[in-house]
Design a protein around this motif. Structure first.
Motif, mmCIF file in Angstrom:
data_model
loop_
_atom_site.group_PDB
_atom_site.id
_atom_site.type_symbol
_atom_site.label_atom_id
_atom_site.label_comp_id
_atom_site.label_asym_id
_atom_site.label_seq_id
_atom_site.Cartn_x
_atom_site.Cartn_y
_atom_site.Cartn_z
ATOM 1 N N GLN A 64 0.830 -1.204 0.000
ATOM 2 C CA GLN A 64 0.000 0.000 0.000
ATOM 3 C C GLN A 64 0.866 1.257 0.000
ATOM 4 O O GLN A 64 0.543 2.249 -0.659
ATOM 5 C CB GLN A 64 -0.919 -0.005 1.223
ATOM 6 N N LYS A 65 1.980 1.220 0.722
ATOM 7 C CA LYS A 65 2.902 2.359 0.725
ATOM 8 C C LYS A 65 3.465 2.595 -0.677
ATOM 9 O O LYS A 65 3.640 3.738 -1.105
ATOM 10 C CB LYS A 65 4.053 2.081 1.701
ATOM 11 N N ARG A 66 3.753 1.514 -1.392
ATOM 12 C CA ARG A 66 4.261 1.669 -2.771
ATOM 13 C C ARG A 66 3.206 2.307 -3.660
ATOM 14 O O ARG A 66 3.523 3.122 -4.528
ATOM 15 C CB ARG A 66 4.666 0.315 -3.349
ATOM 16 N N VAL A 67 1.947 1.905 -3.474
ATOM 17 C CA VAL A 67 0.869 2.497 -4.266
ATOM 18 C C VAL A 67 0.787 3.998 -4.009
ATOM 19 O O VAL A 67 0.663 4.802 -4.940
ATOM 20 C CB VAL A 67 -0.479 1.824 -3.937
ATOM 21 N N ALA A 68 0.866 4.396 -2.739
ATOM 22 C CA ALA A 68 0.788 5.820 -2.389
ATOM 23 C C ALA A 68 1.946 6.597 -3.014
ATOM 24 O O ALA A 68 1.764 7.721 -3.500
ATOM 25 C CB ALA A 68 0.796 5.978 -0.868
ATOM 26 N N LEU A 69 3.133 5.997 -3.031
ATOM 27 C CA LEU A 69 4.283 6.675 -3.625
ATOM 28 C C LEU A 69 4.157 6.719 -5.145
ATOM 29 O O LEU A 69 4.502 7.733 -5.781
ATOM 30 C CB LEU A 69 5.571 5.966 -3.212
ATOM 31 N N ALA A 70 3.643 5.650 -5.749
ATOM 32 C CA ALA A 70 3.425 5.644 -7.192
ATOM 33 C C ALA A 70 2.442 6.736 -7.592
ATOM 34 O O ALA A 70 2.623 7.417 -8.604
ATOM 35 C CB ALA A 70 2.905 4.274 -7.635
ATOM 36 N N ARG A 71 1.408 6.920 -6.777
ATOM 37 C CA ARG A 71 0.426 7.979 -7.061
ATOM 38 C C ARG A 71 1.076 9.355 -7.031
ATOM 39 O O ARG A 71 0.754 10.234 -7.831
ATOM 40 C CB ARG A 71 -0.722 7.909 -6.055
ATOM 41 N N ALA A 72 2.021 9.560 -6.100
ATOM 42 C CA ALA A 72 2.699 10.854 -6.006
ATOM 43 C C ALA A 72 3.624 11.095 -7.182
ATOM 44 O O ALA A 72 3.799 12.233 -7.616
ATOM 45 C CB ALA A 72 3.483 10.925 -4.694
ATOM 46 N N LEU A 73 4.217 10.028 -7.718
ATOM 47 C CA LEU A 73 5.249 10.184 -8.742
ATOM 48 C C LEU A 73 4.730 10.143 -10.173
ATOM 49 O O LEU A 73 5.444 10.514 -11.099
ATOM 50 C CB LEU A 73 6.321 9.096 -8.567
ATOM 51 N N VAL A 74 3.498 9.697 -10.365
ATOM 52 C CA VAL A 74 3.013 9.502 -11.728
ATOM 53 C C VAL A 74 2.920 10.822 -12.497
ATOM 54 O O VAL A 74 3.029 10.848 -13.729
ATOM 55 C CB VAL A 74 1.645 8.770 -11.719
ATOM 56 N N ALA A 75 2.769 11.937 -11.789
ATOM 57 C CA ALA A 75 2.678 13.242 -12.458
ATOM 58 C C ALA A 75 4.056 13.820 -12.784
ATOM 59 O O ALA A 75 4.147 14.945 -13.280
ATOM 60 C CB ALA A 75 1.892 14.226 -11.599
ATOM 61 N N GLU A 76 5.112 13.056 -12.490
ATOM 62 C CA GLU A 76 6.492 13.460 -12.784
ATOM 63 C C GLU A 76 6.803 14.839 -12.178
ATOM 64 O O GLU A 76 7.133 15.792 -12.887
ATOM 65 C CB GLU A 76 6.743 13.453 -14.297
ATOM 66 N N PRO A 77 6.715 14.950 -10.853
ATOM 67 C CA PRO A 77 6.947 16.246 -10.206
ATOM 68 C C PRO A 77 8.415 16.640 -10.247
ATOM 69 O O PRO A 77 9.303 15.811 -10.467
ATOM 70 C CB PRO A 77 6.503 15.982 -8.761
ATOM 71 N N GLU A 78 8.658 17.914 -9.992
ATOM 72 C CA GLU A 78 10.028 18.405 -9.851
ATOM 73 C C GLU A 78 10.474 18.400 -8.394
ATOM 74 O O GLU A 78 11.669 18.451 -8.100
ATOM 75 C CB GLU A 78 10.130 19.824 -10.418
ATOM 76 N N LEU A 79 9.489 18.364 -7.479
ATOM 77 C CA LEU A 79 9.777 18.327 -6.049
ATOM 78 C C LEU A 79 8.834 17.334 -5.392
ATOM 79 O O LEU A 79 7.615 17.390 -5.595
ATOM 80 C CB LEU A 79 9.592 19.716 -5.425
ATOM 81 N N LEU A 80 9.401 16.413 -4.610
ATOM 82 C CA LEU A 80 8.622 15.407 -3.891
ATOM 83 C C LEU A 80 8.799 15.636 -2.395
ATOM 84 O O LEU A 80 9.923 15.617 -1.888
ATOM 85 C CB LEU A 80 9.089 14.000 -4.273
ATOM 86 N N LEU A 81 7.694 15.848 -1.693
ATOM 87 C CA LEU A 81 7.698 16.052 -0.248
ATOM 88 C C LEU A 81 7.172 14.777 0.411
ATOM 89 O O LEU A 81 6.016 14.399 0.196
ATOM 90 C CB LEU A 81 6.816 17.246 0.126
ATOM 91 N N MET A 82 8.010 14.141 1.242
ATOM 92 C CA MET A 82 7.670 12.846 1.824
ATOM 93 C C MET A 82 7.530 12.984 3.336
ATOM 94 O O MET A 82 8.473 13.363 4.021
ATOM 95 C CB MET A 82 8.743 11.805 1.477
ATOM 96 N N ASP A 83 6.348 12.641 3.851
ATOM 97 C CA ASP A 83 6.059 12.772 5.271
ATOM 98 C C ASP A 83 6.080 11.397 5.928
ATOM 99 O O ASP A 83 5.156 10.604 5.753
ATOM 100 C CB ASP A 83 4.692 13.432 5.447
#
Length: 264
Positions: free
Chosen positions: A163-182
């Motif tokens: 489930q954690k991988r799914v949440a991270l995949a959702r954050a990265l699919v938009a190809e951001p320039e900055l990723l904030l991880m809590d």
């Protein structure tokens, strides 16, 4: 001629946040470089979550400025982050339990559904093509995370690490320039933690990463630069070797000076 240092991706300068008479943050600043991992650490109550919430637009500071790619962020809101080129993960999973893994990730690719809404309502235009493109992008990220085989499962049926991988995949699919991880390592096993470290390093090849985390082994392993907060103030900032050797950091975490802790 010395190479020119890259321009900061995000800068936080002089940020102060008060809740009533309590100063949660006092004149806090940090700089996030592109293609790097910046760790944000400190004991419980140090102000990490408040600073994270300021960066993501959840909390408005009484003083201070935030710039992203040289442009001030004055009234940004959490739902606008993706459009700005910023993605975030949550302490909790925040997955949609009644949507499949694939649909959860598609939401990350098109968080507001704006590109699909007219076609969904009318059945006209490029809706079907756009839907295929979003699905292909989401599946590609799931493949990258090694979880394409659960694309049509519901998150609640998966182990927590997946489930954690799914949440991270959702954050990265938009190809951001900055990723904030809590707190991304919260609740992970040793094997999952190793996978997370590898993922963070891979992300930093193409984007800036900010890591708010309690697991010091992970922080020291993956971070290029670390900012330490205590009682709402920055008490140390530098590479892992500098932070590890700073007596003020040891005192903040141990509650006693380094000399006393060592019996000196």
């Amino acid at each position: 001629m010395a190479p020119t240092a890259p321009s900061p991706l995000m800068e936080v300068e002089g940020v102060t946040v008060r809740f009533g008479g309590l100063a949660a943050l006092s004149d806090v600043g940090l700089t996030i470089a592109p293609q790097s991992v910046t760790g944000l650490i400190g004991p419980n109550g140090a102000g990490k979550t408040t600073l994270f919430n300021v960066m993501t637009g959840v909390v408005r500071p009484q003083r201070g400025t935030i710039t992203f790619k040289g442009r001030p962020l004055r009234n940004h809101r959490p739902h606008q982050l993706a459009r700005l080129g910023i993605a975030r993960t949550f302490q909790g999973l925040n997955l949609f339990e009644r949507m499949t893994v694939l649909d959860n990730v598609i939401v990350g690719a098109d968080p507001l559904g704006r590109s699909r809404l007219p076609g969904m309502l009318t059945g006209l235009g490029s809706y079907q093509r756009d839907e295929r493109e979003l699905t292909d992008r989401a599946m590609a990220v799931l493949e990258e995370f090694g979880i394409a085989d659960v694309a049509h499962a519901y998150p609640s049926t998966l182990p927590y690490g997946l489930q954690k991988r799914v949440a991270l995949a959702r954050a990265l699919v938009a190809e951001p320039e900055l990723l904030l991880m809590d707190e991304p390592a919260s609740g992970l096993s040793g094997a999952d933690m190793a996978d997370l470290a590898a993922t963070i390093r891979r992300c930093s090849q193409t984007m800036g990463v900010v890591l708010v985390e309690h697991h010091m082994d992970l922080v020291m392993d993956v971070c290029d630069h670390i900012v330490v907060l205590n009682f709402g103030q920055v008490i140390c900032s530098g590479p892992p070797s500098v932070v590890q050797a700073d007596p003020a950091v040891a005192e903040a975490y141990l509650g006693t000076p380094v000399q006393e802790a060592a019996g000196e």
